[in-house]
Structure formats: C-alpha cells, structure tokens
Scaffold this motif. Structure first.
Motif, PDB file in Angstrom:
ATOM      1  N   CYS A 194      10.362  10.147   3.479  1.00 39.93           N
ATOM      2  CA  CYS A 194      10.874   8.794   3.428  1.00 39.93           C
ATOM      3  C   CYS A 194      12.258   8.571   2.916  1.00 39.93           C
ATOM      4  CB  CYS A 194       9.650   8.145   2.478  1.00 39.93           C
ATOM      5  SG  CYS A 194      10.263   6.410   2.191  1.00 39.93           S
ATOM      6  N   HIS A 225      12.073   6.580  -0.919  1.00 47.68           N
ATOM      7  CA  HIS A 225      11.710   7.280  -2.190  1.00 47.68           C
ATOM      8  C   HIS A 225      11.783   8.798  -2.202  1.00 47.68           C
ATOM      9  CE1 HIS A 225       7.921   8.206  -0.456  1.00 47.68           C
ATOM     10  NE2 HIS A 225       7.509   8.945  -1.462  1.00 47.68           N
ATOM     11  N   CYS A 285       5.523   3.628   4.970  1.00 48.26           N
ATOM     12  CA  CYS A 285       5.567   4.746   4.207  1.00 48.26           C
ATOM     13  C   CYS A 285       4.419   4.436   3.311  1.00 48.26           C
ATOM     14  CB  CYS A 285       6.865   4.755   3.318  1.00 48.26           C
ATOM     15  SG  CYS A 285       6.640   5.987   1.798  1.00 48.26           S
ATOM     16  N   CYS A 297       5.406   5.082  -0.792  1.00 47.86           N
ATOM     17  CA  CYS A 297       6.321   3.905  -1.647  1.00 47.86           C
ATOM     18  C   CYS A 297       5.556   2.336  -0.855  1.00 47.86           C
ATOM     19  CB  CYS A 297       7.616   3.897  -1.620  1.00 47.86           C
ATOM     20  SG  CYS A 297       8.488   3.835  -0.090  1.00 47.86           S
TER      21      CYS A 297
END
Ligand SMILES: [Zn+2]
Length: 385
Positions: A37, A40, A58, A61
C-alpha cells in the motif's frame, strides 16, 4: 471545465492496473492484483486492485476508490488535474466548456505565459550544460558549491548568459511576443533579460510545470540583488509556492514530515544528504497558503535554523502561525554559523542525518527554554517572572 462526455471517455479509457502500476509494484493474485500500500507503511501487501471493477482497496488502512481517486490521493492533485493527468497519458484531447470571452482571453494569456516560461526553462538548462559560458561560469560555480550533478539534474538548474539580451533575442527570433515575455517576468520593460548572469533555480507547481524562477547572482557584486525571483504573474504567486515541494512531496508523505529550510541551496543540500523531504519558502516569511500546501502532505514540520542568536530569534518569529494551523512543530538548531548547505559540506551524509534527527526538539519546549535562559540573564525580566 472538462465537459461530461470527455470526462466519461477519460474514465472509461483509463486502465486502473496500468495507472496504479506506475506507482506501485503490482502482482496478479487470482482475479485481482496486489501490492504494498502506498498510503501506509507495510511489509506484506494488503493493497488490492480490481481490473474488472476499476477500483482499489487497502485492507490495512481502508483507503479505496477508483483510478481518479487514486491519483488525487497519491499525487495530491485536484479532481480536474487527475482527469488531465489521465487524458495526457491516454492521449485524449480535452475541450474545456462554457468559457466566456473574458475567460478565454485570460486562459490564453495564462497559457502563453506558461509556454514562454517552459521555453525559458529549456533555454536556461541548455545554456548551463551546452555552452562554454554556462560551463565555465555556471557549472564551475555549482561545483565550487559542492552541488552534485544528479542534484543539478533533479532540480533542473540552469544558467542565464551575462549578455543581457541573449534570451530576449533568442525568444523573439522563435516567435515569442515581447509583451508575453514581459508578462512572464522573463524580461523587463526595456526588454532586457531579468536573469542575466544568474544561476537559475526553476520553481515547479505540484503538477510539475515550471511556473517561475529564482535566479542567484554569481558575482560578489553587492550592488546587484543576490536573488531575483519571478514577479507575480498569472501563473506565479510566490506566497503560494514552495521551492522544492514538487521534488520533495513523495518523501514528505513517506516520512510524514517536512523540513523547512531558508534557502534554495539548503533544499539542494538536504536532498544531496539523503533527506529528500525539504522545502524553502522563496525568500518570504511563511504564508498561510504555503502552510496549507504543506498540510496536504503532512502535519509534521521541522524547522532548521542557524544556531546563533539571530537564527534562534528567526525560529521563534512567525511560528505562531504554524501552531494556529494545527501543525506539530519541531526545531533543529544547527551548529553555530551554519545553515544546512554549509553544514552539509563539513560532515558525511550519515553524520548530517544523525545530527538532524538527534537534535529535533519540540518547539514549545524549545521556546520556553529560550525564554527561561533569556530571563536568567536579565534582572528586569527575572523580576517580572
Ligand atoms: Zn493502506
């Protein structure tokens, strides 16, 4: 404005895996693609892209959306700019709609200033690298200052020849109108080059277009201003731009922190030392617009200052504006008489980074310590305290 038909065409054409694949390494996993990702920090991939649904999500997050949302979030650009980004990638022509005559005239002027500025940028870069004068004056100056050639490339530095009609003559030969060159701040009212004999630091907006320049004199002639910045034009508003933000934005998001330094050369030095999340405020004191610009990327700002009393005073001044904007402020005082540029020339990059990370202090504590110290030396203030 982009008309609805074009907007739809852009969205229909864009391949989400292809677009996200430009920023994230994706691997096919079943019907979807997965990767680390970009929003994050993670070590195992929880970022998933569905080609058929045209969305990403994702599971770490929770960030999710379509290809336009991805670009807006990742590149920190507006909806319209995300569409333009895609249109550009997929060679879709955008027709803007519902413009009045006045809008069109203004847009044309903006456009021609932008084109002239880009033209000047190419000229300055060529002058630096491919002329004898550029090499003997510009390159040798940068070498003397210890600026590495990859940094020269990264920031697109250039050189404007000493002969003060060099750019004007070249540009008009190529068909540019003098009034456009004037409006772009490239030449003065008498059609003399504004930047002659200077090293050129181009200033990019967030989309990566050159919108102005900061020119530094090479001589020690104190009668000439050390820096000449593009005056405010239709595309350049000094208080709304930060030097280095375009080159630093990715690192600012990754590190979730932005270093604020005073000069352009300090930004270069920071990058050269491996701290690529640094910006400078173009010789003005910080404006609200500049702070809001930084806030789009991080809430954590660290100010780097010269460790002498003047530097400390400068650190305190104007900080309230940052605190009011809800930012977390840290301060690093460099060894006395040093700015990031000069300090970087005295230590290794590892020692440089260590010094800075180890000397970050919370601004509020920093300020109260300074005030206490001040009071201790001052009987009157001590009396009041
Ligand atoms: Zn995530």
């Amino acid at each position: 404005m982009i008309d609805d038909i074009t907007r739809q065409r852009i969205i229909d054409t864009a391949q989400i895996v292809e677009v996200i694949g430009e920023f994230v390494q994706l691997k096919k996993r079943g019907a979807n693609y997965i990767g680390l990702c970009p929003f994050h920090n993670e070590k195992t991939p929880s970022f998933s892209v569905s080609e058929s649904k045209g969305i990403y999500k994702c599971f770490g997050c929770g960030k999710a959306g379509n290809v336009v949302n991805f670009l807006m979030e990742h590149e920190k650009i507006s909806y319209a700019d995300a569409l333009r980004w895609l249109a550009n990638k997929y060679h879709i022509e955008i027709k803007e709609k519902e413009l009045t005559q006045e809008d069109i005239a203004r847009q044309n002027e903006r456009e021609s200033i932008l084109i002239a500025t880009k033209f000047a940028y190419d000229f300055f870069v060529r002058q630096l690298h491919h002329t004898d004068e550029g090499k003997s004056s510009g390159i040798s100056y940068l070498e003397k200052r210890g600026v590495r050639s990859d940094i020269v490339q990264k920031f697109g530095l250039g050189y404007s020849p000493l002969y003060n009609r060099a750019f004007f003559e070249y540009a008009t030969q190529k068909g540019f109108q003098p009034d456009v060159l004037q409006k772009a701040g490239l030449v003065n009212k008498g059609n003399y080059d504004n930047y002659s004999g200077r090293i050129i630091f181009p200033i990019f907006n967030l989309s990566g277009n050159v919108v102005g320049f900061s020119g530094r004199r090479l001589s020690n002639d104190e009668t000439i201003a050390k820096y000449f910045n593009t005056p405010d034009t239709d595309i350049f508003h000094k208080g709304q731009l930060l030097f280095g933000l375009f080159q630093s934005k990715r690192a600012i998001v990754e590190k979730d922190q932005c270093y604020l330094v005073e000069g352009n050369l300090d930004v270069l030095a920071m990058h050269q030392m491996g701290m690529e999340n640094a910006v400078a405020s173009l010789g003005t004191s910080l404006t609200i617009e500049q702070i809001q610009l930084i806030k789009r990327f991080t809430k954590n700002i660290c100010l780097l200052y010269d460790g002498d009393p003047a530097g400390i005073k400068a650190a305190i001044r104007g900080i309230d504006i940052l605190l009011q904007e809800g930012l977390n402020i840290k301060v690093v005082l460099l060894p006395e008489k040093h700015d990031p540029d000069s300090f970087s020339k005295t230590v290794t990059d590892v020692a440089f980074r260590e010094y800075i990370t180890q000397h970050e202090q919370d601004f509020i504590l920093f300020k109260s310590e300074i005030l206490l110290k001040d009071t201790a030396h001052d009987p009157i203030k001590r009396g009041i305290a």
